[in-house]
Design a protein around this motif. Sequence first.
Motif, PDB file in Angstrom:
ATOM      1  N   PHE A  17       0.833  -1.208   0.000  1.00 14.88           N
ATOM      2  CA  PHE A  17       0.000   0.000   0.000  1.00 14.88           C
ATOM      3  C   PHE A  17       0.868   1.258   0.000  1.00 14.88           C
ATOM      4  O   PHE A  17       0.587   2.218  -0.724  1.00 14.88           O
ATOM      5  CB  PHE A  17      -0.916  -0.012   1.232  1.00 14.88           C
ATOM      6  CG  PHE A  17      -1.872   1.137   1.268  1.00 14.88           C
ATOM      7  CD1 PHE A  17      -2.929   1.205   0.391  1.00 14.88           C
ATOM      8  CD2 PHE A  17      -1.691   2.152   2.188  1.00 14.88           C
ATOM      9  CE1 PHE A  17      -3.807   2.271   0.433  1.00 14.88           C
ATOM     10  CE2 PHE A  17      -2.554   3.220   2.233  1.00 14.88           C
ATOM     11  CZ  PHE A  17      -3.624   3.280   1.354  1.00 14.88           C
ATOM     12  N   GLY A  18       1.948   1.244   0.776  1.00 10.82           N
ATOM     13  CA  GLY A  18       2.845   2.407   0.826  1.00 10.82           C
ATOM     14  C   GLY A  18       3.538   2.638  -0.503  1.00 10.82           C
ATOM     15  O   GLY A  18       3.602   3.770  -1.002  1.00 10.82           O
ATOM     16  N   GLY A  20       2.534   1.571  -3.436  1.00 15.31           N
ATOM     17  CA  GLY A  20       1.495   1.957  -4.400  1.00 15.31           C
ATOM     18  C   GLY A  20       1.112   3.422  -4.275  1.00 15.31           C
ATOM     19  O   GLY A  20       0.931   4.121  -5.266  1.00 15.31           O
ATOM     20  N   THR A  21       1.002   3.901  -3.048  1.00 14.75           N
ATOM     21  CA  THR A  21       0.666   5.313  -2.828  1.00 14.75           C
ATOM     22  C   THR A  21       1.756   6.218  -3.380  1.00 14.75           C
ATOM     23  O   THR A  21       1.472   7.227  -4.035  1.00 14.75           O
ATOM     24  CB  THR A  21       0.461   5.579  -1.330  1.00 14.75           C
ATOM     25  OG1 THR A  21      -0.557   4.717  -0.839  1.00 14.75           O
ATOM     26  CG2 THR A  21       0.069   7.013  -1.078  1.00 14.75           C
ATOM     27  N   LEU A  22       3.014   5.877  -3.130  1.00 10.83           N
ATOM     28  CA  LEU A  22       4.113   6.690  -3.655  1.00 10.83           C
ATOM     29  C   LEU A  22       4.125   6.677  -5.186  1.00 10.83           C
ATOM     30  O   LEU A  22       4.359   7.712  -5.817  1.00 10.83           O
ATOM     31  CB  LEU A  22       5.452   6.184  -3.113  1.00 10.83           C
ATOM     32  CG  LEU A  22       5.731   6.499  -1.653  1.00 10.83           C
ATOM     33  CD1 LEU A  22       7.020   5.836  -1.207  1.00 10.83           C
ATOM     34  CD2 LEU A  22       5.791   7.995  -1.435  1.00 10.83           C
ATOM     35  N   VAL A  24       1.569   6.235  -7.217  1.00 13.99           N
ATOM     36  CA  VAL A  24       0.438   7.035  -7.711  1.00 13.99           C
ATOM     37  C   VAL A  24       0.765   8.520  -7.635  1.00 13.99           C
ATOM     38  O   VAL A  24       0.395   9.296  -8.519  1.00 13.99           O
ATOM     39  CB  VAL A  24      -0.841   6.703  -6.908  1.00 13.99           C
ATOM     40  CG1 VAL A  24      -1.922   7.720  -7.145  1.00 13.99           C
ATOM     41  CG2 VAL A  24      -1.343   5.318  -7.290  1.00 13.99           C
ATOM     42  N   LEU A  25       1.473   8.925  -6.588  1.00 15.53           N
ATOM     43  CA  LEU A  25       1.784  10.349  -6.435  1.00 15.53           C
ATOM     44  C   LEU A  25       2.825  10.837  -7.443  1.00 15.53           C
ATOM     45  O   LEU A  25       2.768  11.980  -7.889  1.00 15.53           O
ATOM     46  CB  LEU A  25       2.295  10.616  -5.015  1.00 15.53           C
ATOM     47  CG  LEU A  25       1.251  10.524  -3.916  1.00 15.53           C
ATOM     48  CD1 LEU A  25       1.918  10.673  -2.558  1.00 15.53           C
ATOM     49  CD2 LEU A  25       0.186  11.579  -4.087  1.00 15.53           C
ATOM     50  N   TRP A  32       1.418   4.669 -16.089  1.00 16.51           N
ATOM     51  CA  TRP A  32       0.478   3.690 -15.540  1.00 16.51           C
ATOM     52  C   TRP A  32      -0.124   2.838 -16.644  1.00 16.51           C
ATOM     53  O   TRP A  32      -0.314   1.631 -16.475  1.00 16.51           O
ATOM     54  CB  TRP A  32      -0.627   4.379 -14.746  1.00 16.51           C
ATOM     55  CG  TRP A  32      -0.169   4.695 -13.372  1.00 16.51           C
ATOM     56  CD1 TRP A  32       0.092   5.919 -12.863  1.00 16.51           C
ATOM     57  CD2 TRP A  32       0.140   3.760 -12.339  1.00 16.51           C
ATOM     58  NE1 TRP A  32       0.536   5.812 -11.567  1.00 16.51           N
ATOM     59  CE2 TRP A  32       0.569   4.500 -11.227  1.00 16.51           C
ATOM     60  CE3 TRP A  32       0.102   2.373 -12.248  1.00 16.51           C
ATOM     61  CZ2 TRP A  32       0.950   3.877 -10.045  1.00 16.51           C
ATOM     62  CZ3 TRP A  32       0.482   1.768 -11.066  1.00 16.51           C
ATOM     63  CH2 TRP A  32       0.894   2.515  -9.984  1.00 16.51           C
TER      64      TRP A  32
END
Length: 51
Positions: A17-18, A20-22, A24-25, A32
Amino acid sequence: MFFCKFKKLIAGILIGFGIGTLLVLFLPPVVWICIIGFGMLVGGIKFLLGK
């Protein structure tokens, strides 16, 4: 035994999750689309070779 596997599962989910969040940012949408396309290509090849 079950609790040890559960801890590893939770740790893996949080790390994913961490990351993936980075991603996406910081990645633009075109990257993508390339990542998803490459993943679908690899998944299709694995599916075809699996049978």
